[in-house]
Design a protein around this motif. Structure first.
Motif, mmCIF file in Angstrom:
data_model
loop_
_atom_site.group_PDB
_atom_site.id
_atom_site.type_symbol
_atom_site.label_atom_id
_atom_site.label_comp_id
_atom_site.label_asym_id
_atom_site.label_seq_id
_atom_site.Cartn_x
_atom_site.Cartn_y
_atom_site.Cartn_z
ATOM 1 N N HIS A 20 -42.176 26.564 -27.741
ATOM 2 C CA HIS A 20 -43.229 27.528 -27.420
ATOM 3 C C HIS A 20 -42.937 28.306 -26.142
ATOM 4 N N CYS A 75 -54.031 21.332 -32.546
ATOM 5 C CA CYS A 75 -52.757 20.626 -32.673
ATOM 6 C C CYS A 75 -52.918 19.294 -33.405
ATOM 7 N N ILE A 133 -50.658 19.011 -26.908
ATOM 8 C CA ILE A 133 -50.972 19.977 -25.855
ATOM 9 C C ILE A 133 -52.078 19.455 -24.965
ATOM 10 N N ILE A 159 -47.082 20.831 -22.749
ATOM 11 C CA ILE A 159 -46.799 20.470 -24.141
ATOM 12 C C ILE A 159 -45.767 19.353 -24.138
ATOM 13 N N CYS A 196 -44.655 17.287 -30.509
ATOM 14 C CA CYS A 196 -44.820 18.499 -31.306
ATOM 15 C C CYS A 196 -44.059 18.400 -32.620
ATOM 16 N N ILE A 197 -44.717 18.836 -33.682
ATOM 17 C CA ILE A 197 -44.048 18.859 -34.986
ATOM 18 C C ILE A 197 -43.730 20.295 -35.408
ATOM 19 N N TYR A 198 -43.878 21.216 -34.477
ATOM 20 C CA TYR A 198 -43.502 22.624 -34.704
ATOM 21 C C TYR A 198 -44.176 23.216 -35.925
ATOM 22 N N CYS A 199 -45.470 22.927 -36.035
ATOM 23 C CA CYS A 199 -46.211 23.435 -37.189
ATOM 24 C C CYS A 199 -46.742 24.829 -36.932
ATOM 25 N N GLY A 200 -46.910 25.186 -35.647
ATOM 26 C CA GLY A 200 -47.397 26.523 -35.343
ATOM 27 C C GLY A 200 -48.904 26.681 -35.397
ATOM 28 N N PHE A 201 -49.621 25.590 -35.560
ATOM 29 C CA PHE A 201 -51.088 25.713 -35.600
ATOM 30 C C PHE A 201 -51.643 26.248 -34.281
ATOM 31 N N CYS A 202 -50.987 25.867 -33.174
ATOM 32 C CA CYS A 202 -51.452 26.318 -31.866
ATOM 33 C C CYS A 202 -51.418 27.841 -31.798
ATOM 34 N N LEU A 239 -44.519 30.396 -30.845
ATOM 35 C CA LEU A 239 -43.363 29.537 -30.987
ATOM 36 C C LEU A 239 -42.128 30.431 -30.955
HETATM 37 S S1 SF4 Z 1 -46.584 23.545 -33.080
HETATM 38 FE FE1 SF4 Z 1 -48.125 22.235 -34.044
HETATM 39 S S2 SF4 Z 1 -47.613 20.195 -33.298
HETATM 40 FE FE2 SF4 Z 1 -46.543 21.633 -31.963
HETATM 41 S S3 SF4 Z 1 -47.910 21.956 -30.253
HETATM 42 FE FE3 SF4 Z 1 -48.347 23.570 -31.733
HETATM 43 S S4 SF4 Z 1 -50.007 22.779 -32.995
HETATM 44 FE FE4 SF4 Z 1 -49.116 21.028 -31.897
#
Ligand code: SF4
Ligand code: SF4
Ligand code: SF4
Ligand code: SF4
Ligand code: FES
Lengths: 810, 187
Positions: B60, B82, B87, B112, B117-123, B134
């Motif tokens: 990120h 997240c 975070i 962070i 982090c699972i790199y889902c991008g929800f943040c 990201l």
């Molecule tokens: S990418 Fe997903 S897991 Fe990583 S910090 Fe953002 S919300 Fe959380």
């Protein structure tokens, strides 16, 4: 018996007492009608129109006066052409209410849409976000798009300090007037109002300094949006990140139930810190309110820099030294316990002292405890039940400053028709709401109370009172005076003892003085003399800080052991210092002035090696060969219940019992009662009456100053330099406002002192410099000296006041 | 029987199949063709790096506006969204004398944990100001767990040319809004 009314809400039959509002009747069966302006603690005003529903009433044949029937024999209903506000409509027989129909929902939705035309997109930064009814309603009705133009949005000031504690965001305000009505009707301090009209309607404060009320924090709880925010929590955390710990306020004898919201923070390296204090509902104690002292200064001392800290090794040697000292001094020891200690601590202390054959005293300047334990309130008592036919007498107490929630509850009782008699030597805020005001001169307290039954109207009221509750304080009185006053008051209420809602209440200066009294601890009559040559063990008592004479006495003691939470003046005189946990870090119980035992739970972990008082005592006792419970407060409570007659039958489980309370608040619902919390952790238990005791007849003669002498009298201010209050920086300005000695203008003039000028106060050989504050509402010839504000005056005394020489001022 | 007898050629073919020589030869021809005549795909990492796709979700970054103010307003919505609880945000109040971001609120702490982090991008989805995105950095390796905690200064992008670093002193009334005003959707 109130008449019961049958009606149908969404085709579910409901029976409620006459006069119930439709919105409340619906809540009773779990139907949430959305509200903004309506609050179950306040009269409805119908300002916001959010609670629109369809209401049908049975049709009546005008000719026969009988209901018109449908073909199937059911009464024919007539629905009005328009939606009605359910918060202003009382139920009526046979009424049918529809809250879920397309028409009702449509009406509610349109109100939301209208509100949103002027609402900023602030949810991400708004402190209410996450616990906001406007957010919840918007989610529910979900008008994803606005039909109004964005550039017509109303823009207004976003950072308006109403006072130094409460901030207003004018853009977020939806003009529900809840804050204004709370101040007018519940707090009785009408310092807020609306200014302008239409879209420009603004909440403004009329007082100087702004929002001058000790209940101001409550408005932020009941504000249905994030328009009002508090200075202490602003941007502190998002509500969903907080964990909750049930507790009890420890700043006055009311014992408001509250919840500490905690979260982890970077500044403590990921440890938990208390972010805010919120009221927790207890309709028998604080309802859903709390005062600003509890909210903004009640817990800050937990994190104070002045916390006593020892390393584990230091702690061990301190405990060993304390044990050694006590093992030697044995019965030549005096224990002094402050009213800040929990019941469990006091019991352990009492046991320890008994095992050593030592003396244990309660450290207080407020006597009369033998009367409040014998004739105090008993189970079933609730100030909220007092009303027509009941009499409440307040003597020598400024409740607004000493126990704000009692002030609020007595004001409400007077509003319900109770006869409120306020007797004091000076005007207090409660006078305005009282039925009778009795004025006396300082020194005449006891005679005044004795003379009350002989007064025509007051005597009549006292005699015919269905219930009688007497509050007595220490306004202008010391230990001897309060004891004499308590006896005089007890005589009025004696024969009613044991009856619910009847009794004598001491307005103590600490949260658990009543608990100490119930344990049998009493103040020493001549404290300084008791200490000479003895080993003194101080617990939550700062003798040296309170009085230079006592500091001198401590120096004459053989040894001094201090066990406290914070650095105090007495610590400097101690041979051994034991750091105790703050009450926010541990479990325990307090007994409030109404004799209700209430549990508090740990909110944050102990600072450094600090341990709860009872545990420290047990550790010291162990070194002296005395075996006391030092691990679990629960076990201590079980022992208390088994050995202390007043506490018989109590247990932690009993104290944690709850029952349904009305109104229903704190459930994150649309019937929005505020952000105060629902009580799930215990309502507490009121003690059974203790056996009547024969009072020690202490001779008491009030001090009568000569014609040209000035009588100095101690009074209590809400905000002072009290040990646990001082670390709360937010209220510093409020403390400063009242720091000084108060004189009548004529007295001040005689002394050539102007308002705010520096005065020199001479008192028993000591000299103090203080600001002179002029107040025409007090009598001439006296000077009010606030307690815990630098001038050590424990009982009325002749003082000399003069204008300070300029050189001294510099 | 006559039907079962195979011709000689048939027998040779069977033998070749059996030993897979034919397939091997075919395969070798393909490989040799690619080796000599097609463009090579091997990248000399780490000297050389492959560009990532436009939607790649790497480490990120916290973005800034052109004037240098931080886009993050400390709302914690990313932390709430997240799924890995990676975070941590603490916020504080801006003043015109000490301004980090537009509006009243800014992130005083922003961390962070890249191991969580699972790199889902929800943040990124949750952020109301597009402050957190990201990026394309996937080179995350640590020799200590603590190194995986990325703090605000590690995440913040550099100030763009012409911008000022934060905190800034700003004119009163200039930055009153946390979330940039939306354009009228009718336009
Ligand atoms: S990418 Fe997903 S897991 Fe990583 S910090 Fe953002 S919300 Fe959380
Ligand atoms: S400030 Fe809050 S409680 Fe007061 S009128 Fe506005 S919305 Fe209502
Ligand atoms: S009234 Fe007393 S107990 Fe209640 S919040 Fe105020 S100080 Fe605390
Ligand atoms: S990055 Fe975005 S979502 Fe996260 S705190 Fe900052 S502004 Fe809020
Ligand atoms: S009009 Fe009923 S809640 Fe406001």
């Amino acid at each position: 018996m109130t008449k019961l009314i049958n009606l149908n809400i969404n085709n579910t039959p409901v029976t409620v007492p006459e006069g119930t509002l439709v919105v409340d009747a619906a809540k009773k069966i779990g139907v949430d009608i959305p509200v903004f302006c309506y609050h179950p603690k306040m009269e409805p005003v119908g300002m916001c129109r959010q609670c629109l529903v369809e209401i049908g009433r049975p049709m009546i044949d005008r000719a026969t006066g009988k209901p018109v029937l449908n073909e199937d024999g059911s009464p024919k209903l007539q629905f009005g052409p328009k939606l009605e506000t359910s918060c202003t409509t009382p139920v009526s027989e046979g009424m049918a209410v529809l809250t879920e129909t397309a028409k009702a929902k449509g009406g509610q939705k349109e109100i939301i849409e209208l509100l949103l035309t002027s609402h900023p997109l602030d949810c991400p930064v708004c402190d209410k976000g996450g616990e906001c009814p406007l957010q919840n309603l918007t989610m529910e009705h979900g008008a994803g798009e606005s039909r109004f133009l964005f550039d017509e949005k109303h823009h207004a000031e976003k950072h308006v300090p109403l006072g130094d504690l409460i901030f207003l965001d004018r853009e977020r305000c939806i003009q529900c007037a809840r804050c204004i009505r709370f101040q007018d009707k519940i707090a009785g301090e009408p310092v807020l109002g609306f200014y302008q009209r239409g879209r420009n309607t603004d909440v403004v404060t009329y007082s100087d300094p702004g929002f001058d009320s000790v209940f101001s924090g409550n408005t932020t709880d009941i504000c249905p949006v994030g328009a009002l925010t508090t200075a202490d929590f602003r941007f502190g955390a998002r509500p969903w990140e907080l964990k909750h710990a049930a507790s009890v306020c420890a700043q006055c004898p009311v014992g408001c139930n509250l919840t500490f919201d905690v979260r982890r923070e970077a500044k403590t390296g990921g440890g938990y810190v208390i972010k805010r204090a919120m009221p927790r509902q207890n309709e028998q104690v604080n309802e859903i309110w709390m005062c600003d002292k509890g909210r903004f200064s009640g817990y800050q001392f937990t994190e104070a820099e002045t916390r006593l800290r020892l390393t584990p090794v230091e702690m061990e040697s301190a405990l060993r030294r304390a044990s050694d000292i006590l093992a030697q001094s044995k019965s030549e020891t005096v224990f002094l316990a402050g009213g800040r200690l929990a019941n469990e601590d006091l019991f352990t202390l009492k046991k320890f002292a008994a095992a050593l054959g030592a003396q244990a005293y309660l450290y207080t300047q407020h006597g009369g405890g033998e009367f409040t334990t014998a004739y105090g309130l008993t189970s079933g008592s609730n100030l909220g039940d007092l009303g027509k036919g009941d009499v409440i007498l307040v003597v020598a107490s400024d409740l607004y400053n000493e126990a704000p929630l009692w002030h609020l509850r007595l004001k409400a009782a007077a509003g319900r028709g109770a006869t409120l008699i306020v007797a004091n030597a000076r005007a207090t805020k409660l006078d305005e709401f009282s039925t009778f005001v009795v004025r006396y001169s300082y020194g005449d307290e006891v005679e005044t109370v004795k003379g009350l039954p002989a007064k025509e109207k007051i005597g009549e009221a006292l005699k015919n009172a269905a219930n009688l509750v007497i509050f007595y304080g220490a306004d202008g009185l010391g230990l001897a005076g309060t004891t004499a006053l308590a006896q005089a008051c007890a005589d009025l209420v004696k024969e009613r003892a044991g009856k619910a809602n009847n009794g004598l209440v001491g307005v103590w200066s600490s949260p658990n003085q009543q608990g100490a009294l119930e344990m049998g601890l009493r103040p020493a009559q001549n404290l300084a003399a008791e200490l000479r040559g003895k080993t003194v063990y101080l617990l939550a008592a700062d003798l040296a800080g309170d009085d230079p004479a006592l500091a001198q006495a401590l120096k004459g003691a053989k040894a001094v052991i201090v066990q406290d939470v914070l650095q105090t003046a007495s610590v400097a005189l101690a041979q051994v210092v034991l750091p105790a946990s703050a009450y926010t870090e541990r479990e325990g119980t307090f007994t409030n002035g109404e004799r209700r035992v209430q549990r508090f739970y740990p909110a944050v972990p102990n600072v450094a090696t600090s341990r709860p008082d009872f545990s420290l005592l047990a550790a010291v006792a162990k070194g002296c060969g005395v075996d006391l419970e030092g691990r679990s407060t629960l076990l201590v409570m079980n022992a208390i219940a088994a050995q202390e007659s007043a506490f018989a039958g109590l247990s932690y489980a009993k104290l944690a019992e709850v029952s349904e309370q009305y109104p229903l608040i704190g459930r994150g619902d649309l019937y929005y009662g505020g952000t105060g919390y629902e009580n799930k952790q215990g309502l507490g238990v009121t003690l059974a009456p203790a056996e009547a005791v024969t009072p020690l007849n202490i001779p008491y003669a009030a001090l009568r100053p000569k014609e040209d002498e000035l009588l100095g009298v101690p009074v209590t201010k809400l905000y002072d330099d009290g040990t646990t209050l001082a670390p709360a920086k937010l209220l510093a300005a409020h403390v400063e406002r009242y720091r000084g000695v108060v004189l009548h203008p004529a007295t001040a003039e005689k002394l050539a002192l102007g308002n705010g000028e520096q005065a020199e106060v001479r008192l028993g050989g000591a000299r103090y410099l203080a600001k002179a504050l002029v107040d025409a509402s007090i009598s001439t010839g006296v000077v009010l000296i606030p307690r815990s504000m630098g001038i050590a005056l424990t009982e009325p005394a002749v003082v000399q006041v003069s204008a300070a020489e300029k050189a001294q001022e510099a | 029987m006559a039907q079962n007898e195979k011709s000689l050629l048939g027998k040779v073919q069977d033998a070749l199949h059996g030993s897979m020589l034919l397939e091997l030869t075919k395969g070798m021809i393909t490989t040799l063709y690619a080796f000599f005549f097609e463009k090579k795909v091997t990248v000399q990492y780490p000297e050389e790096k492959r560009p990532v796709s436009a939607r790649f979700r790497g480490r990120h970054v916290l973005n800034r506006y052109e004037n240098g103010l931080e886009k993050c307003i400390g709302c914690s919505l990313c932390a709430a969204a997240c799924p890995a609880d990676a975070i941590f945000v603490e916020s504080a109040e801006n003043t015109d004398e000490k301004r980090f971001s537009p509006g009243e609120r800014y992130a005083s702490t922003y961390e962070i944990n890249m191991l969580r982090c699972i790199y889902c991008g929800f943040c990124e989805d949750a952020c109301p100001t597009e402050a957190i995105t990201l990026g394309d950095n996937y080179e995350l390796s640590f020799t200590d767990r603590r190194q995986a905690l990325y703090t605000k200064d590690m995440l913040l992008v550099p100030v763009l040319p012409g911008g000022q670093p934060t905190p800034q002193v700003t004119a009163p009334g200039e930055f009153t809004r946390s979330v940039p005003a939306m354009k009228d959707p009718q336009d």
